[in-house]
Design a protein around this motif. Structure first.
Motif, PDB file in Angstrom:
ATOM      1  N   VAL A 165       5.262  -0.800  -1.696  1.00 37.35           N
ATOM      2  CA  VAL A 165       4.479  -0.717  -2.930  1.00 37.35           C
ATOM      3  C   VAL A 165       4.457  -2.063  -3.629  1.00 37.35           C
ATOM      4  O   VAL A 165       3.399  -2.517  -4.104  1.00 37.35           O
ATOM      5  N   ILE A 166       5.583  -2.743  -3.703  1.00 39.72           N
ATOM      6  CA  ILE A 166       5.641  -4.061  -4.339  1.00 39.72           C
ATOM      7  C   ILE A 166       4.767  -5.051  -3.588  1.00 39.72           C
ATOM      8  O   ILE A 166       4.021  -5.833  -4.197  1.00 39.72           O
ATOM      9  N   LEU A 167       4.812  -5.007  -2.271  1.00 40.14           N
ATOM     10  CA  LEU A 167       3.990  -5.902  -1.456  1.00 40.14           C
ATOM     11  C   LEU A 167       2.502  -5.641  -1.683  1.00 40.14           C
ATOM     12  O   LEU A 167       1.707  -6.582  -1.813  1.00 40.14           O
TER      13      LEU A 167
ATOM     14  N   SER B  20       9.856   2.176   1.252  1.00 39.93           N
ATOM     15  CA  SER B  20       8.642   2.566   0.528  1.00 39.93           C
ATOM     16  C   SER B  20       8.475   1.743  -0.750  1.00 39.93           C
ATOM     17  O   SER B  20       7.352   1.382  -1.116  1.00 39.93           O
ATOM     18  N   GLU B  21       9.558   1.436  -1.454  1.00 38.66           N
ATOM     19  CA  GLU B  21       9.460   0.625  -2.674  1.00 38.66           C
ATOM     20  C   GLU B  21       9.014  -0.798  -2.344  1.00 38.66           C
ATOM     21  O   GLU B  21       8.201  -1.390  -3.059  1.00 38.66           O
ATOM     22  N   LEU B  22       9.542  -1.355  -1.255  1.00 40.64           N
ATOM     23  CA  LEU B  22       9.131  -2.699  -0.853  1.00 40.64           C
ATOM     24  C   LEU B  22       7.646  -2.725  -0.461  1.00 40.64           C
ATOM     25  O   LEU B  22       6.927  -3.686  -0.771  1.00 40.64           O
TER      26      LEU B  22
ATOM     27  N   VAL C 283       1.087  -4.400  -4.377  1.00 44.51           N
ATOM     28  CA  VAL C 283       0.741  -4.867  -5.726  1.00 44.51           C
ATOM     29  C   VAL C 283       0.586  -6.382  -5.740  1.00 44.51           C
ATOM     30  O   VAL C 283      -0.363  -6.916  -6.330  1.00 44.51           O
ATOM     31  N   VAL C 284       1.468  -7.092  -5.084  1.00 38.53           N
ATOM     32  CA  VAL C 284       1.385  -8.557  -5.044  1.00 38.53           C
ATOM     33  C   VAL C 284       0.107  -8.994  -4.330  1.00 38.53           C
ATOM     34  O   VAL C 284      -0.612  -9.883  -4.802  1.00 38.53           O
TER      35      VAL C 284
ATOM     36  N   PHE D  55      16.616  -1.479  -2.703  1.00 38.84           N
ATOM     37  CA  PHE D  55      15.267  -0.968  -2.517  1.00 38.84           C
ATOM     38  C   PHE D  55      15.125  -0.341  -1.139  1.00 38.84           C
ATOM     39  O   PHE D  55      15.684  -0.823  -0.161  1.00 38.84           O
TER      40      PHE D  55
END
Length: 96
Positions: free
Chosen positions: A9-11, A5-7, A13-14, A2
């Protein structure tokens, strides 16, 4: 793997999922705490006023002849300077 930027986005969302469940409860508790704090502050102010009235305390400042006392927020008095006629030099014949 990852990327950053992907991390991110995941953060996000969580965090959004957690706030969706706990957000209203946290806001409600913060509002209750603010109301309680405000009510306690008003009660303390009212109690101080009642106590002052019971003592018969006068709220006007006390005036002492010949003495200047700065009020709250007033600048501190300037230090005293020696008089102009001596220029800070002690009189002759005295031991300083």
């Amino acid at each position: 793997m990852f990327g950053l930027s992907e991390l991110a986005v995941i953060l996000i969302v969580v965090i959004a999922l957690i706030l969706a469940r706990k957000g209203p409860e946290l806001a409600r508790n913060a509002g209750k705490s603010a109301r309680i704090l405000k009510a306690e502050a008003q009660a303390m102010k009212r109690a101080e006023q009642e106590e002052a009235q019971a003592r018969g305390a006068d709220t006007s400042p006390r005036i002492i002849q010949g003495e200047a006392v700065p009020g709250p927020g007033a600048p501190a008095p300037a230090p005293e300077r020696p008089s102009a006629d001596t220029d800070g030099v002690p009189p002759q014949g005295s031991r300083a």
